[in-house]
Write an enzyme that holds these catalytic residues in place. Structure first.
Site, mmCIF file in Angstrom:
data_model
loop_
_atom_site.group_PDB
_atom_site.id
_atom_site.type_symbol
_atom_site.label_atom_id
_atom_site.label_comp_id
_atom_site.label_asym_id
_atom_site.label_seq_id
_atom_site.Cartn_x
_atom_site.Cartn_y
_atom_site.Cartn_z
ATOM 1 N N HIS A 224 -14.968 11.654 66.210
ATOM 2 C CA HIS A 224 -14.765 11.910 64.788
ATOM 3 C C HIS A 224 -15.601 13.104 64.359
ATOM 4 O O HIS A 224 -16.815 13.117 64.531
ATOM 5 C CB HIS A 224 -15.166 10.672 63.976
ATOM 6 C CG HIS A 224 -14.793 10.764 62.538
ATOM 7 N ND1 HIS A 224 -13.551 10.385 62.057
ATOM 8 C CD2 HIS A 224 -15.489 11.220 61.469
ATOM 9 C CE1 HIS A 224 -13.510 10.602 60.750
ATOM 10 N NE2 HIS A 224 -14.669 11.104 60.371
ATOM 11 N N SER A 225 -14.954 14.124 63.801
ATOM 12 C CA SER A 225 -15.703 15.292 63.321
ATOM 13 C C SER A 225 -16.128 15.040 61.884
ATOM 14 O O SER A 225 -15.325 14.568 61.066
ATOM 15 C CB SER A 225 -14.837 16.544 63.369
ATOM 16 O OG SER A 225 -14.454 16.794 64.688
ATOM 17 N N CYS A 227 -16.859 14.892 58.105
ATOM 18 C CA CYS A 227 -16.136 15.344 56.924
ATOM 19 C C CYS A 227 -16.861 14.738 55.729
ATOM 20 O O CYS A 227 -16.589 13.602 55.345
ATOM 21 C CB CYS A 227 -14.679 14.898 56.978
ATOM 22 S SG CYS A 227 -13.769 15.396 55.503
ATOM 23 N N CYS A 238 -7.824 14.652 52.565
ATOM 24 C CA CYS A 238 -7.648 14.523 54.018
ATOM 25 C C CYS A 238 -7.614 13.027 54.364
ATOM 26 O O CYS A 238 -7.713 12.178 53.484
ATOM 27 C CB CYS A 238 -8.777 15.240 54.754
ATOM 28 S SG CYS A 238 -10.392 14.578 54.359
ATOM 29 N N GLN A 243 -9.620 7.138 58.538
ATOM 30 C CA GLN A 243 -9.615 7.150 60.013
ATOM 31 C C GLN A 243 -10.940 6.625 60.560
ATOM 32 O O GLN A 243 -10.961 5.859 61.530
ATOM 33 C CB GLN A 243 -9.401 8.582 60.539
ATOM 34 C CG GLN A 243 -7.945 9.034 60.484
ATOM 35 C CD GLN A 243 -7.753 10.348 61.219
ATOM 36 O OE1 GLN A 243 -8.585 11.250 61.109
ATOM 37 N NE2 GLN A 243 -6.668 10.467 61.952
ATOM 38 N N GLY A 266 -15.807 20.528 58.874
ATOM 39 C CA GLY A 266 -14.792 21.560 58.582
ATOM 40 C C GLY A 266 -14.154 22.156 59.823
ATOM 41 O O GLY A 266 -13.899 23.353 59.865
ATOM 42 N N THR A 287 -3.992 24.800 55.021
ATOM 43 C CA THR A 287 -5.287 24.631 55.697
ATOM 44 C C THR A 287 -5.501 25.664 56.806
ATOM 45 O O THR A 287 -6.612 26.159 57.007
ATOM 46 C CB THR A 287 -5.432 23.175 56.224
ATOM 47 O OG1 THR A 287 -6.685 23.031 56.848
ATOM 48 C CG2 THR A 287 -4.338 22.781 57.212
ATOM 49 N N ASP A 299 -9.172 26.145 64.459
ATOM 50 C CA ASP A 299 -10.102 25.084 64.844
ATOM 51 C C ASP A 299 -11.228 25.715 65.655
ATOM 52 O O ASP A 299 -10.977 26.303 66.703
ATOM 53 C CB ASP A 299 -9.336 24.038 65.693
ATOM 54 C CG ASP A 299 -10.097 22.729 65.842
ATOM 55 O OD1 ASP A 299 -11.339 22.748 65.742
ATOM 56 O OD2 ASP A 299 -9.443 21.696 66.073
ATOM 57 N N ARG A 301 -13.988 24.008 66.713
ATOM 58 C CA ARG A 301 -14.849 22.975 67.291
ATOM 59 C C ARG A 301 -15.027 23.136 68.799
ATOM 60 O O ARG A 301 -14.145 23.659 69.474
ATOM 61 C CB ARG A 301 -14.250 21.576 67.013
ATOM 62 C CG ARG A 301 -14.395 21.162 65.580
ATOM 63 C CD ARG A 301 -13.682 19.858 65.312
ATOM 64 N NE ARG A 301 -12.226 19.996 65.342
ATOM 65 C CZ ARG A 301 -11.384 19.017 65.066
ATOM 66 N NH1 ARG A 301 -11.848 17.829 64.745
ATOM 67 N NH2 ARG A 301 -10.072 19.224 65.100
ATOM 68 N N THR A 322 -6.642 9.068 68.558
ATOM 69 C CA THR A 322 -6.424 10.399 67.987
ATOM 70 C C THR A 322 -4.943 10.675 67.821
ATOM 71 O O THR A 322 -4.113 10.042 68.481
ATOM 72 C CB THR A 322 -7.051 11.486 68.894
ATOM 73 O OG1 THR A 322 -6.970 12.751 68.224
ATOM 74 C CG2 THR A 322 -6.342 11.616 70.227
HETATM 75 N N1 LIG Z 1 -11.535 24.069 57.861
HETATM 76 C C1 LIG Z 1 -11.055 22.940 57.338
HETATM 77 N N2 LIG Z 1 -11.492 21.765 57.828
HETATM 78 C C2 LIG Z 1 -10.962 20.647 57.318
HETATM 79 C C3 LIG Z 1 -9.999 20.649 56.295
HETATM 80 N N3 LIG Z 1 -9.690 19.361 55.993
HETATM 81 C C4 LIG Z 1 -10.440 18.584 56.815
HETATM 82 N N4 LIG Z 1 -11.205 19.354 57.609
HETATM 83 C C5 LIG Z 1 -12.095 18.973 58.718
HETATM 84 O O1 LIG Z 1 -11.268 18.641 59.783
HETATM 85 C C6 LIG Z 1 -11.959 17.766 60.651
HETATM 86 C C7 LIG Z 1 -11.031 16.585 60.957
HETATM 87 O O2 LIG Z 1 -11.552 15.973 62.045
HETATM 88 P P1 LIG Z 1 -10.859 14.877 62.928
HETATM 89 O O3 LIG Z 1 -10.162 13.860 62.054
HETATM 90 O O4 LIG Z 1 -11.900 14.404 63.893
HETATM 91 O O5 LIG Z 1 -9.833 15.668 63.831
HETATM 92 P P2 LIG Z 1 -8.315 15.940 63.883
HETATM 93 O O6 LIG Z 1 -8.148 17.269 64.517
HETATM 94 O O7 LIG Z 1 -7.652 15.719 62.551
HETATM 95 O O8 LIG Z 1 -7.767 14.897 64.939
HETATM 96 P P3 LIG Z 1 -7.511 13.326 64.829
HETATM 97 O O9 LIG Z 1 -8.005 12.850 63.509
HETATM 98 O O10 LIG Z 1 -8.275 12.787 65.995
HETATM 99 O O11 LIG Z 1 -6.058 13.130 65.000
HETATM 100 C C8 LIG Z 1 -13.243 17.382 59.942
HETATM 101 O O12 LIG Z 1 -14.310 18.156 60.490
HETATM 102 C C9 LIG Z 1 -12.985 17.805 58.498
HETATM 103 O O13 LIG Z 1 -14.170 18.192 57.823
HETATM 104 C C10 LIG Z 1 -9.549 21.908 55.808
HETATM 105 O O14 LIG Z 1 -8.671 22.020 54.955
HETATM 106 N N5 LIG Z 1 -10.111 23.011 56.361
HETATM 107 ZN ZN LIG Z 2 -11.680 15.164 55.978
#
Ligand SMILES: Nc1nc2c(ncn2[C@@H]2O[C@H](COP(=O)(O)OP(=O)(O)OP(=O)(O)O)[C@@H](O)[C@H]2O)c(=O)[nH]1
Ligand SMILES: [Zn+2]
Length: 367
Positions: A224-225, A227, A238, A243, A266, A287, A299, A301, A322
């Site tokens: 989980h990244s 947020c 989001c 999640q 992000g 986005t 992305d 990351r 995921t």
């Molecule tokens: N740059 C950017 N980051 C975003 C935005 N919305 C959400 N995020 C970031 O996107 C990331 C989402 O992470 P995850 O849910 O782990 O990854 P994912 O790629 O969606 O993959 P899964 O959820 O595993 O399917 C988080 O670091 C949020 O802070 C956006 O509009 N712009």
């Molecule tokens: Zn988010």
């Protein structure tokens, strides 16, 4: 035995210096450069750089990524980046407006920009990687100088050997475990939080272990990244918060699992840049477009960190929760066996419908 900082320490210092608005010196085999982050440079330091430039007969350039150059219609002769010649009268406001897309629509006549071609852009490329690593806007002022080291020594600036810095930034040394403690959670009373700390002074990452998953079988896993807006504030833009909670709930129900909370806010650009992206989304960009206009890739990351933590915890195989095929791909390339993908489709709202559709259309997310 030595008290001297090694390249990892110097990189940590350089990121801190750039974030505070201090220039940093890069020293390469065929000359060096002074660099400064466009976002944090103040008028006094810009004047200082101009004075060194005129003394040395050198030319200041603003390095931006090809993504940002595309929006500004500046020619990127170096492929992945462009070197904009700094006009003689350009001040910090000009630099900020060139680096930051917030005012692009209100001032559509930015430019025309003269960009450099020929010569070597290696140090410019490294400067951009450093300001990105400091979670700043991807734009850096670069002043090529034969005697960058002497100038930096006289001014007390951090000096980075460029080749070693480049090599160290490509490597990913997994963060080391610091401490773990029991934390009973709503999702499971058998929760344990582990803190992992990188050697390079960057953000710590966390692993939340539920139960006592056996190390010799695929473990239910979520990468989980971070947020802040979704996880903490309950943002509807989001699906991150739902999640996070759904993943922990499933681990609780099964009695075992591991959730890595990676501080890659992000998609790796940091919270300030994510808020810049949100502000561009309010101007009508999606986005992915917002990231590109800021000068980032979709992305940014580094999922090697997650794979490294799993390996340190003794896990070699996962059932990965995921919808993002890139995460599965990266885990496999880092030597973690993804035995199964577990879909994690929760938290759709009227406000994040378009965001999720864009991720499916442009980033290959499975819905
Ligand atoms: N740059 C950017 N980051 C975003 C935005 N919305 C959400 N995020 C970031 O996107 C990331 C989402 O992470 P995850 O849910 O782990 O990854 P994912 O790629 O969606 O993959 P899964 O959820 O595993 O399917 C988080 O670091 C949020 O802070 C956006 O509009 N712009
Ligand atoms: Zn988010």
């Amino acid at each position: 035995m030595s008290l001297r900082p090694d390249i990892t320490h110097l990189l940590g210092r350089a990121r801190g210096d750039l974030a505070m608005g201090l220039p940093v010196a890069l020293c390469g085999p065929s000359g060096g450069a002074l660099i400064a982050a466009a976002e944090t440079l103040d008028a006094a330091r810009l004047a200082g750089l101009r004075s060194v430039a005129s003394g040395a007969g050198a030319q200041l350039a603003l390095a931006i990524t090809a993504r940002r150059a595309e929006t500004l219609k500046a020619r990127a002769y170096d492929g992945d980046l462009a070197r904009i010649v700094l006009p003689p009268d350009a001040g910090t406001a000009w630099i900020a407006a060139t680096a930051d897309p917030q005012s692009d629509l209100a001032s559509p006549m930015k430019g025309p920009f003269q960009t450099q071609r020929g010569d070597d852009a290696t140090l410019h490329r490294l400067a951009l990687r450093l300001v990105k690593a400091a979670r700043l806007l991807p734009a850096a002022l670069v002043l090529p100088l034969q005697d960058a080291e002497a100038v930096a020594n006289a001014a007390g600036l951090t000096i980075l050997p460029a080749e070693a810095a480049d090599a160290a930034m490509r490597l990913s040394s997994p963060p080391h475990p610091v401490i773990s403690a029991r934390v009973p959670l709503q999702a499971s009373h058998a929760g344990r939080v582990h803190v992992f700390r990188p050697d390079d002074g960057s953000e710590e990452h966390f692993a939340i272990e539920i139960g006592q998953p056996p190390r010799d079988a695929p473990v239910l896993t979520r990468l989980h990244s971070a947020c802040f807006t979704g996880d903490v504030l309950g943002s509807l833009k989001c699906d991150c918060g739902p999640q996070l909670r759904a993943a922990l709930a499933q681990m609780g129900a099964e009695g075992a699992g591991v959730l890595l909370y990676l501080n890659q806010e992000g998609r790796g650009i940091g919270l300030a840049n994510k808020m810049r992206a949100y502000s561009l989304q309010d101007q009508g960009f999606d986005t992915v477009e917002a990231n590109h206009r800021l000068g980032f890739e979709d992305d940014e990351r580094d999922f090697r960190i997650g794979a490294g933590i799993l390996a340190k915890m003794g896990f070699g195989a996962v059932r990965l929760m995921t919808n993002n095929p890139a995460k599965i791909d990266m885990m496999r390339r880092c030597g973690i066996d993804v035995a199964e993908r577990v879909p994690l489709i929760v938290g759709q709202t009227a406000q994040n419908k378009d965001y999720l559709a864009t991720k499916a259309r442009k980033s290959g997310h499975l819905l």
